[in-house]
Write an enzyme that holds these catalytic residues in place. Sequence first.
Site, PDB file in Angstrom:
ATOM      1  N   ASP A  91      36.929  28.975  35.536  1.00  0.00           N
ATOM      2  CA  ASP A  91      38.038  28.445  34.742  1.00  0.00           C
ATOM      3  C   ASP A  91      38.671  27.306  35.531  1.00  0.00           C
ATOM      4  O   ASP A  91      38.824  26.195  35.040  1.00  0.00           O
ATOM      5  CB  ASP A  91      39.071  29.531  34.467  1.00  0.00           C
ATOM      6  N   HIS A 113      45.322  37.001  36.200  1.00  0.00           N
ATOM      7  CA  HIS A 113      46.070  37.549  35.066  1.00  0.00           C
ATOM      8  C   HIS A 113      47.387  38.167  35.560  1.00  0.00           C
ATOM      9  O   HIS A 113      47.468  38.621  36.709  1.00  0.00           O
ATOM     10  CB  HIS A 113      45.237  38.600  34.332  1.00  0.00           C
ATOM     11  N   ALA A 167      27.591  41.017  53.621  1.00  0.00           N
ATOM     12  CA  ALA A 167      27.291  41.605  52.319  1.00  0.00           C
ATOM     13  C   ALA A 167      28.412  42.528  51.850  1.00  0.00           C
ATOM     14  O   ALA A 167      28.975  43.299  52.629  1.00  0.00           O
ATOM     15  CB  ALA A 167      25.977  42.375  52.388  1.00  0.00           C
ATOM     16  N   THR A 172      39.616  37.579  49.879  1.00  0.00           N
ATOM     17  CA  THR A 172      40.897  37.414  49.202  1.00  0.00           C
ATOM     18  C   THR A 172      41.783  36.360  49.851  1.00  0.00           C
ATOM     19  O   THR A 172      42.827  36.023  49.306  1.00  0.00           O
ATOM     20  CB  THR A 172      41.669  38.745  49.182  1.00  0.00           C
TER      21      THR A 172
END
Length: 218
Positions: A91, A113, A167, A172
């Site tokens: 997006d 969101h 992996a 974040t």
Amino acid sequence: MRAEERIFQGIVFNPGDPELKAIKLRTHILDVEYNQTFEDETEKRAQLLSQMVGQMGEGGFIQGPVYFHYGKHTKIGSRFFGNFNLTIQDDGEVTIGDHCNFGPGVTIVTPVHPMIPEERNALVGPDGRPQRLCYAKPVHIGNNVWLGANVVVCPGVTIGDGCVIGAGAVVTRDIPPRCFAAGNPCRVIREITQEDSMAHKPEILAEFSVPESFEGLE
């Protein structure tokens, strides 16, 4: 203001906007077409990728299946390798540098969101109408980055040049250059140094050697 402009300004937008839905539908169709090709159909794949993404550098290879959301919001440098099941939910803008390698199952996401469930269901516009809205944060990945299998890169993250991400990591926060990072949430384990050189692993190198200079090598 157009919905796509709202995305790049980092403010809330309606993913159901007709303009955005048209972009996504076109790209999703191209995803399906790409995923139906054989890996030796290089010309056909290159032609599809040229329509699918905003930029694809020379010498790249994407194994497939691949799943781009907008496609045009992603820019990929030269000599890129993407293994099975690459997902880029672009997006917001996604940039990937030169000489990057992604293991199977890598996912990059940019949309965010609302945390409050009621706000996730609806925010109220200036006309008083409720709408389901989200916003997006760009992801930037530097040159010579290796992402291991099933790495997830979250919205707003920058990964510096020369990093290796272990992996299964969920990235974040930003990772500085030339670091090995892993875990959930992902954290820097250590810097990558000359002690990591294959020159110290002659039993694995066998008859090969480490070049004295990397200049000019592809």
